[in-house]
Design an enzyme around this catalytic site. Structure first.
Site, PDB file in Angstrom:
ATOM      1  N   PHE A   1     -18.495 -43.473 -12.053  1.00  0.00           N
ATOM      2  CA  PHE A   1     -18.187 -44.419 -10.974  1.00  0.00           C
ATOM      3  C   PHE A   1     -17.451 -45.636 -11.515  1.00  0.00           C
ATOM      4  O   PHE A   1     -17.743 -46.091 -12.634  1.00  0.00           O
ATOM      5  CB  PHE A   1     -19.479 -44.874 -10.290  1.00  0.00           C
ATOM      6  CG  PHE A   1     -20.246 -43.738  -9.681  1.00  0.00           C
ATOM      7  CD1 PHE A   1     -19.960 -43.306  -8.385  1.00  0.00           C
ATOM      8  CD2 PHE A   1     -21.205 -43.060 -10.417  1.00  0.00           C
ATOM      9  CE1 PHE A   1     -20.636 -42.225  -7.832  1.00  0.00           C
ATOM     10  CE2 PHE A   1     -21.889 -41.980  -9.878  1.00  0.00           C
ATOM     11  CZ  PHE A   1     -21.607 -41.559  -8.576  1.00  0.00           C
ATOM     12  N   GLY A   2     -16.563 -46.165 -10.698  1.00  0.00           N
ATOM     13  CA  GLY A   2     -15.889 -47.409 -11.058  1.00  0.00           C
ATOM     14  C   GLY A   2     -16.750 -48.594 -10.670  1.00  0.00           C
ATOM     15  O   GLY A   2     -17.800 -48.444 -10.029  1.00  0.00           O
ATOM     16  N   GLY A   3     -16.312 -49.774 -11.081  1.00  0.00           N
ATOM     17  CA  GLY A   3     -16.943 -51.006 -10.618  1.00  0.00           C
ATOM     18  C   GLY A   3     -18.247 -51.388 -11.296  1.00  0.00           C
ATOM     19  O   GLY A   3     -18.952 -52.271 -10.814  1.00  0.00           O
TER      20      GLY A   3
ATOM     21  N   GLY B   1      -9.766 -50.138 -13.481  1.00  0.00           N
ATOM     22  CA  GLY B   1      -9.924 -49.643 -12.116  1.00  0.00           C
ATOM     23  C   GLY B   1     -10.051 -50.835 -11.193  1.00  0.00           C
ATOM     24  O   GLY B   1      -9.055 -51.347 -10.666  1.00  0.00           O
ATOM     25  N   SER B   2     -11.276 -51.346 -11.056  1.00  0.00           N
ATOM     26  CA  SER B   2     -11.499 -52.471 -10.138  1.00  0.00           C
ATOM     27  C   SER B   2     -10.686 -53.699 -10.497  1.00  0.00           C
ATOM     28  O   SER B   2     -10.256 -54.435  -9.600  1.00  0.00           O
ATOM     29  CB  SER B   2     -12.981 -52.850 -10.088  1.00  0.00           C
ATOM     30  OG  SER B   2     -13.749 -52.044 -10.880  1.00  0.00           O
TER      31      SER B   2
ATOM     32  N   HIS C   1      -4.179 -43.498 -15.497  1.00  0.00           N
ATOM     33  CA  HIS C   1      -5.453 -42.863 -15.876  1.00  0.00           C
ATOM     34  C   HIS C   1      -5.987 -42.064 -14.687  1.00  0.00           C
ATOM     35  O   HIS C   1      -6.211 -42.609 -13.603  1.00  0.00           O
ATOM     36  CB  HIS C   1      -6.441 -43.962 -16.276  1.00  0.00           C
ATOM     37  CG  HIS C   1      -7.723 -43.468 -16.858  1.00  0.00           C
ATOM     38  ND1 HIS C   1      -7.886 -43.159 -18.192  1.00  0.00           N
ATOM     39  CD2 HIS C   1      -8.917 -43.231 -16.280  1.00  0.00           C
ATOM     40  CE1 HIS C   1      -9.113 -42.765 -18.417  1.00  0.00           C
ATOM     41  NE2 HIS C   1      -9.783 -42.798 -17.261  1.00  0.00           N
TER      42      HIS C   1
ATOM     43  N   MET D   1     -13.601 -35.148 -12.359  1.00  0.00           N
ATOM     44  CA  MET D   1     -15.068 -35.036 -12.393  1.00  0.00           C
ATOM     45  C   MET D   1     -15.486 -33.706 -11.769  1.00  0.00           C
ATOM     46  O   MET D   1     -14.892 -33.277 -10.782  1.00  0.00           O
ATOM     47  CB  MET D   1     -15.701 -36.183 -11.612  1.00  0.00           C
ATOM     48  CG  MET D   1     -15.265 -37.558 -12.074  1.00  0.00           C
ATOM     49  SD  MET D   1     -16.097 -38.833 -11.121  1.00  0.00           S
ATOM     50  CE  MET D   1     -15.292 -40.301 -11.773  1.00  0.00           C
TER      51      MET D   1
ATOM     52  N   SER E   1      -6.574 -47.011 -13.555  1.00  0.00           N
ATOM     53  CA  SER E   1      -7.357 -45.858 -13.110  1.00  0.00           C
ATOM     54  C   SER E   1      -7.224 -45.706 -11.601  1.00  0.00           C
ATOM     55  O   SER E   1      -7.705 -46.543 -10.832  1.00  0.00           O
ATOM     56  CB  SER E   1      -8.830 -46.033 -13.482  1.00  0.00           C
ATOM     57  OG  SER E   1      -9.577 -45.004 -12.885  1.00  0.00           O
TER      58      SER E   1
ATOM     59  N   HIS F   1      -8.493 -37.860 -17.926  1.00  0.00           N
ATOM     60  CA  HIS F   1      -9.845 -38.008 -18.481  1.00  0.00           C
ATOM     61  C   HIS F   1     -10.748 -36.955 -17.857  1.00  0.00           C
ATOM     62  O   HIS F   1     -11.149 -37.082 -16.701  1.00  0.00           O
ATOM     63  CB  HIS F   1     -10.322 -39.447 -18.179  1.00  0.00           C
ATOM     64  CG  HIS F   1     -11.716 -39.738 -18.589  1.00  0.00           C
ATOM     65  ND1 HIS F   1     -12.391 -40.871 -18.176  1.00  0.00           N
ATOM     66  CD2 HIS F   1     -12.583 -39.069 -19.397  1.00  0.00           C
ATOM     67  CE1 HIS F   1     -13.600 -40.883 -18.692  1.00  0.00           C
ATOM     68  NE2 HIS F   1     -13.756 -39.795 -19.424  1.00  0.00           N
TER      69      HIS F   1
ATOM     70  N   ASP G   1      -9.006 -39.641 -13.464  1.00  0.00           N
ATOM     71  CA  ASP G   1     -10.369 -39.178 -13.740  1.00  0.00           C
ATOM     72  C   ASP G   1     -10.626 -37.849 -13.047  1.00  0.00           C
ATOM     73  O   ASP G   1     -10.461 -37.733 -11.835  1.00  0.00           O
ATOM     74  CB  ASP G   1     -11.382 -40.209 -13.221  1.00  0.00           C
ATOM     75  CG  ASP G   1     -11.387 -41.464 -14.071  1.00  0.00           C
ATOM     76  OD1 ASP G   1     -11.544 -41.335 -15.304  1.00  0.00           O
ATOM     77  OD2 ASP G   1     -11.233 -42.562 -13.523  1.00  0.00           O
TER      78      ASP G   1
ATOM     79  N   MET H   1     -16.348 -45.011 -23.664  1.00  0.00           N
ATOM     80  CA  MET H   1     -16.794 -45.398 -22.321  1.00  0.00           C
ATOM     81  C   MET H   1     -17.569 -46.708 -22.426  1.00  0.00           C
ATOM     82  O   MET H   1     -18.514 -46.831 -23.210  1.00  0.00           O
ATOM     83  CB  MET H   1     -17.711 -44.324 -21.720  1.00  0.00           C
ATOM     84  CG  MET H   1     -17.032 -43.021 -21.322  1.00  0.00           C
ATOM     85  SD  MET H   1     -15.620 -43.178 -20.202  1.00  0.00           S
ATOM     86  CE  MET H   1     -16.335 -44.042 -18.797  1.00  0.00           C
TER      87      MET H   1
ATOM     88  N   MET I   1     -14.020 -35.429 -17.167  1.00  0.00           N
ATOM     89  CA  MET I   1     -15.479 -35.608 -17.188  1.00  0.00           C
ATOM     90  C   MET I   1     -16.082 -34.325 -16.650  1.00  0.00           C
ATOM     91  O   MET I   1     -16.618 -34.281 -15.544  1.00  0.00           O
ATOM     92  CB  MET I   1     -15.865 -36.834 -16.339  1.00  0.00           C
ATOM     93  CG  MET I   1     -15.631 -38.138 -17.077  1.00  0.00           C
ATOM     94  SD  MET I   1     -15.690 -39.553 -15.963  1.00  0.00           S
ATOM     95  CE  MET I   1     -14.022 -39.525 -15.373  1.00  0.00           C
TER      96      MET I   1
ATOM     97  N   ASP J   1     -12.693 -47.595 -21.488  1.00  0.00           N
ATOM     98  CA  ASP J   1     -12.713 -47.231 -20.057  1.00  0.00           C
ATOM     99  C   ASP J   1     -14.037 -47.652 -19.433  1.00  0.00           C
ATOM    100  O   ASP J   1     -15.101 -47.188 -19.837  1.00  0.00           O
ATOM    101  CB  ASP J   1     -12.544 -45.702 -19.948  1.00  0.00           C
ATOM    102  CG  ASP J   1     -12.480 -45.215 -18.513  1.00  0.00           C
ATOM    103  OD1 ASP J   1     -12.350 -46.038 -17.591  1.00  0.00           O
ATOM    104  OD2 ASP J   1     -12.560 -43.977 -18.325  1.00  0.00           O
TER     105      ASP J   1
HETATM  106  C1  DX5 Z   1     -15.557 -44.096 -14.722  1.00  0.00           C
HETATM  107  C2  DX5 Z   1     -14.110 -43.763 -14.898  1.00  0.00           C
HETATM  108  C3  DX5 Z   1     -13.215 -44.939 -14.987  1.00  0.00           C
HETATM  109  C4  DX5 Z   1     -13.241 -45.871 -13.808  1.00  0.00           C
HETATM  110  C5  DX5 Z   1     -13.160 -47.266 -14.367  1.00  0.00           C
HETATM  111  O1  DX5 Z   1     -16.319 -42.968 -14.930  1.00  0.00           O
HETATM  112  O2  DX5 Z   1     -13.912 -42.978 -16.066  1.00  0.00           O
HETATM  113  O3  DX5 Z   1     -11.878 -44.561 -15.310  1.00  0.00           O
HETATM  114  O4  DX5 Z   1     -12.198 -45.689 -12.896  1.00  0.00           O
HETATM  115  O5  DX5 Z   1     -13.338 -48.158 -13.326  1.00  0.00           O
HETATM  116  P1  DX5 Z   1     -13.629 -49.700 -13.601  1.00  0.00           P
HETATM  117  O6  DX5 Z   1     -12.466 -50.242 -14.340  1.00  0.00           O
HETATM  118  O7  DX5 Z   1     -13.763 -50.224 -12.229  1.00  0.00           O
HETATM  119  O8  DX5 Z   1     -14.915 -49.773 -14.380  1.00  0.00           O
HETATM  120 ZN    ZN Z   2     -11.844 -42.636 -16.868  1.00  0.00          ZN
END
Ligand code: DX5
Ligand code: ZN
Length: 228
Positions: free
Chosen positions: A142-144, A196-197, A32, A36, A7, A65, A34, A136, A67, A174
């Site tokens: 948000f990531g992390g 992601g992270s 991937h 938003m 991601s 993706h 995202d 999900m 959102m 994800d």
């Molecule tokens: C969150 C995103 C993810 C995000 C995942 O809303 O859809 O794709 O980047 O990040 P990690 O792997 O850090 O949870």
């Molecule tokens: Zn995503």
């Protein structure tokens, strides 16, 4: 086959070109992306310009993706921008079948996505029409964040339903996936892993991907052994 989908929400925008080179060298199959809208989720990320630039720069599968609310309105522009897979949220539309029709009309792969608060049974009626279902593991935006534990049961219920009906549908997970828990989501039936992270940690992309690949390899070895 297990597929990794890094991601780029976690990426360093200024070094994305170099990151793409690493993904290509490491034979990562998907990227991937995202999208938003600040409404469906309380954040903004990429738009069509990012997808277009990535399309020009790489032949890797662009796993987009969405959102966003009212995905049907946005499917065309993302397909034309170069997406290969379009994921829309079940919660964001009152007409999932129409969204699937639109994606297919553009010759792209259709993926239906569910939030942590949505029961997996809600998408059972669409699984004979999609290429992928995205679960999900965190609240989107948000990531992390940490993987929500009830996601595992959701994945295994989806896997059972898909296998029972002989559907050819990938299960993508994800959010919140780390080397420490990736095995549990594979066990539960996911086969497309978004990271992601976990991939960008310490900005050591190659090393982090290798760690995940080793786990995938180990898992696939065990799996093939269990069928002997
Ligand atoms: C969150 C995103 C993810 C995000 C995942 O809303 O859809 O794709 O980047 O990040 P990690 O792997 O850090 O949870
Ligand atoms: Zn995503």
């Amino acid at each position: 086959m297990i597929k990794l989908s890094p991601s780029i929400l976690a990426s360093n925008m200024l070094h994305l070109e170099n990151e793409l080179k690493i993904f290509t060298k490491m034979n990562v199959p998907y990227i991937h992306i995202d999208i938003m809208d600040g409404l469906f989720v309380p954040n903004f990320s990429f738009g069509t310009a990012a997808v277009q630039s990535l399309r020009k720069a790489t032949d890797l599968v662009l796993d987009v993706h969405l959102m966003v609310y009212d995905p049907i309105k946005n499917i065309k522009i993302f397909c034309e921008s170069g997406a290969d897979i379009i994921s829309f949220h079940f919660e964001a539309t009152n007409n999932p079948n129409k969204a699937i029709d639109y994606i297919k009309r553009y010759g792209k792969k259709a993926c239906i996505t569910i939030n942590p608060s949505t029961m997996e049974e809600a998408v059972f009626p669409y699984l004979d029409r999609v290429d992928q279902v995205l679960v999900m593991g965190v609240i989107p935006g948000f990531g992390g964040q940490g993987l929500i534990p009830s996601t595992l049961k959701k994945l295994s219920n989806l896997r059972n339903y898909i296998d029972k009906n002989n559907y050819n549908v990938d299960i993508e997970i994800d959010g919140g996936i780390l080397p420490e828990n990736v095995r549990s989501v594979l066990d539960a039936g996911a086969n497309v892993i978004v990271g992601g992270s976990s991939i960008y940690k310490g900005y050591r992309l190659e090393e982090n991907i290798k760690v995940l690949y080793d786990i995938f390899r180990e898992y696939e070895k065990d799996e093939s052994g269990s069928h002997l």
